[in-house]
Write a protein that holds these residues in place. Structure first.
Motif, short mmCIF file in Angstrom:
data_model
loop_
_atom_site.label_atom_id
_atom_site.label_comp_id
_atom_site.label_asym_id
_atom_site.label_seq_id
_atom_site.Cartn_x
_atom_site.Cartn_y
_atom_site.Cartn_z
N LEU A 230 1.32 1.52 -4.52
CA LEU A 230 0.33 0.76 -3.77
C LEU A 230 0.32 1.17 -2.30
N VAL A 231 1.52 1.38 -1.73
CA VAL A 231 1.59 1.74 -0.31
C VAL A 231 0.91 3.09 -0.08
N ARG A 232 1.07 4.00 -1.04
CA ARG A 232 0.41 5.31 -0.93
C ARG A 232 -1.10 5.12 -1.02
N GLN A 233 -1.52 4.27 -1.96
CA GLN A 233 -2.94 4.06 -2.20
C GLN A 233 -3.63 3.34 -1.02
N VAL A 234 -2.94 2.34 -0.46
CA VAL A 234 -3.57 1.51 0.57
C VAL A 234 -3.40 2.12 1.96
N PHE A 235 -2.19 2.58 2.26
CA PHE A 235 -1.92 3.05 3.62
C PHE A 235 -1.86 4.58 3.72
N GLY A 236 -1.89 5.27 2.58
CA GLY A 236 -1.75 6.72 2.61
C GLY A 236 -0.39 7.15 3.12
N LEU A 237 0.63 6.37 2.78
CA LEU A 237 1.97 6.61 3.31
C LEU A 237 2.97 6.82 2.15
N GLU A 238 3.76 7.89 2.24
CA GLU A 238 4.82 8.11 1.24
C GLU A 238 6.01 7.23 1.61
N CYS A 239 6.62 6.56 0.63
CA CYS A 239 7.75 5.69 0.94
C CYS A 239 8.58 5.44 -0.31
#
Lengths: 258, 330
Positions: A230-239
């Motif tokens: 979800l974080v990749r999808q919403v914020f474009g951030l790898e985590c």
């Protein structure tokens, strides 16, 4: 009290920010709206708070269209803390919080003992009772924010909407305000807030609404919603997402570029 | 609550000062009349010189001072909240100049020589100037920002000022009627004049009372005002109408008396806080005290001549304006 958004179209001037958005706010819970800048999260909150008129669709308060109800009656059920309220010069904490009683007053119905009791209770609930006689200008950012929340509490609404209540505060005061929101929810209120910090949202929210480009991407409990995908999808951030060592809530740790 | 006691004391103090100023305004002048004689002729009008002076000259003048003082002070207090600009006041926003221009046009172009006719032109001028100033300020890039508003007001004030003097210089008869009025003076007001403006001021006062709580909400920002259940547009329209009525009527009656609307509301807020249900009445009381005191001072400074009240209020008000600007700039 139920707050539902159906097929909402809203925006500013020529620009549509939300285009047919539907979402439900669970009663009695602490809901946090997250998303990157310009995702429409403040627009959604402002429309739910009656600060912005819908161009289509509706915000329903117990099934009734919010924008067709008398404003004064809405103000008795729905409290709002906007992003940048103005402080009249020299106003004291007590005077400011007292203005929260406005929706209950008419020009023929002035200040009552009941108003006084409610204001005292609001001051103590927001933990600012000892500041009552101080001018707002002398207070720190965190104290001020608690005073504004006290004003909203004096409105005695079941629901409280807060637009980025922690944005300009240092970390300790952010946690103060979040803990206060949590206490108010436990006291029986429905709380909706826009927050920037994903980890704070995961830690304090019962329910998360994740937005991107004016649309709801995911809703649900933090443990279900806050995932690496979800974080990749919403914020474009790898985590990577790990359990928080204190609460067990999801904790987002960015990886990638160093 | 101690706040109530203090505010109540301020109201009583204002009322007492108003009473003292009113009596002084009846007693003091080129022929001083002892206070006991003032009360005597008020209760028993006669053909005596003292009675004629009190009834025909000083009473109308005092009533005019009361009307003008409360109207300008309340208009100023409301404008400061409506525009969120601490230096807003009828003169600085160009509203007084609009009312003056209306009156001069009435005299010079329509040959109107009664106050009953002037009032309508004064109100129209005040309303048009208000819309013009807001229109200019709102078109600039960051909206009706306080500084833009003050600059637009100053520009309108200067432009209309030169228009007024242009009209006056081509028409000597107008100049004669206008001369005693242009600086803001209470001298030579008749009882009829004081009565003719009273309904306009009364309507302005009723609207002001009606919208006081809305102004309290508006002072917290548009969003917060809406959150408290107010209609922001309605508060602006009702408040703006009240301010135009009060300013137009006061200017038609006494000319543009400056700075009452600036100095008095700031003093009132320092004394009773920012709530409009206190600020408006306290401003009204002290506005009257300021105008009557200025008028009385003008009578005794350089006898047998008279300094118009508007000159005195400007002398007091200009430093207050500077102080406000310096303080709000930090």
């Amino acid at each position: 009290m139920k707050l539902d958004v159906t097929e909402l179209v809203a925006g500013y001037d020529g620009r549509k920010v939300l285009n047919g958005l539907s979402v439900a706010i669970p009663p009695g819970k602490l809901t946090v709206i997250i998303g990157p800048n310009a995702s429409g999260k403040s627009t959604l909150l402002r429309t739910m708070a009656r600060l912005l008129k819908p161009r289509g669709g509706a915000v329903l308060l117990d099934g009734q269209p919010l924008h067709e109800l008398p404003p004064r009656l809405v103000a008795q059920r729905l409290g709002v803390l906007p992003q940048a309220p103005l402080v009249p010069e020299g106003i004291s904490v007590l005077d400011l919080v007292s203005r929260g009683r406005q929706p209950y007053q008419r020009w023929w119905r002035q200040w009552s003992a009941d108003d006084e009791t409610v204001v005292r209770q609001a001051l103590s609930d927001a933990d600012v009772a000892d500041l009552a006689d101080r001018p707002i200008e002398e207070l720190s950012g965190g104290q001020r924010q608690r005073v504004w929340i006290a004003m909203a509490l004096a409105q005695q609404t079941e629901t409280l909407l807060l637009d980025e209540p922690t944005t300009f505060l240092d970390l300790a005061h952010q946690v103060d305000v979040l803990a206060l929101m949590r206490r108010l929810q436990r006291g029986g209120r429905t709380i909706v807030a826009v927050l920037h910090d994903l980890n704070q949202a995961a830690r304090f929210a019962d329910h998360i609404i994740a937005m991107r480009d004016g649309e709801v991407v995911a809703t649900g409990a933090p443990s279900n919603v806050v995932t690496a995908d979800l974080v990749r999808q919403v914020f474009g951030l790898e985590c990577v997402v790990v359990p928080c060592p204190v609460s067990g809530a999801p904790l987002v740790v960015p990886t990638g570029k160093e | 609550m101690s706040g109530y006691v203090k505010r109540g004391f301020v109201v009583i103090l204002g009322a007492v000062l108003l009473g003292v100023a009113a009596v002084a305004s009846l007693a003091i002048g080129s022929k001083a009349i002892p206070v006991h004689e003032v009360f005597d002729v008020l209760l028993h009008p006669s053909a005596s010189e003292a009675s004629v002076i009190v009834w025909d000259m000083r009473l109308p003048r005092t009533l005019a001072g009361i009307e003008v003082g409360l109207a300008l002070a309340i208009a100023g207090a409301m404008m400061q909240t409506l525009t969120r600009n601490p230096i807003a006041e009828p003169r600085i926003l160009g509203i007084s100049a609009g009312a003056s221009t209306g009156v001069v046009v009435a005299i010079a172009m329509f040959g109107i020589s009664t106050l009953a006719g002037w009032i309508w032109f004064g109100l129209l001028g005040a309303a048009l100037a208000g819309l013009l100033v807001f229109g200019i300020a709102a078109r600039s890039r960051d909206g009706a920002h306080p500084v833009n508003l003050a600059l637009a007001g100053a520009a309108v004030d200067a432009g209309l000022g030169s228009l007024i003097y242009g009209l006056l210089s081509i028409d000597a008869a107008t100049f004669d009627q206008f001369r005693f009025w242009v600086v803001g003076s209470l001298a030579g007001r008749t009882p009829q004049m004081a009565l003719q403006v009273a309904p306009f001021i009364a309507v302005g006062l009723v609207l002001a009372v009606f919208v006081a709580r809305g102004l309290d909400a508006l002072a917290l920002g548009d969003d917060m005002a809406r959150g408290l259940g107010q209609s922001v547009a309605r508060v602006r329209i009702i408040g703006g109408t009240a301010a135009v009525l009060l300013t137009g009527a006061a200017v038609a009656l006494a000319g543009p008396i400056a700075f009452v609307g600036l100095a008095v509301p700031h003093a009132a807020r320092a004394l009773v806080g920012t709530g409009h249900r206190w600020v408006l009445p306290v401003s009204a009381l002290f506005g009257v005290v300021m105008v009557l005191s200025a008028d009385i001072l003008g009578r005794v400074l350089f006898p047998p001549g008279e300094v118009p009240a508007g000159v005195i209020t400007a002398l007091v008000g200009a430093p207050v304006l500077l102080w406000t600007v310096l303080r709000s700039g930090k």
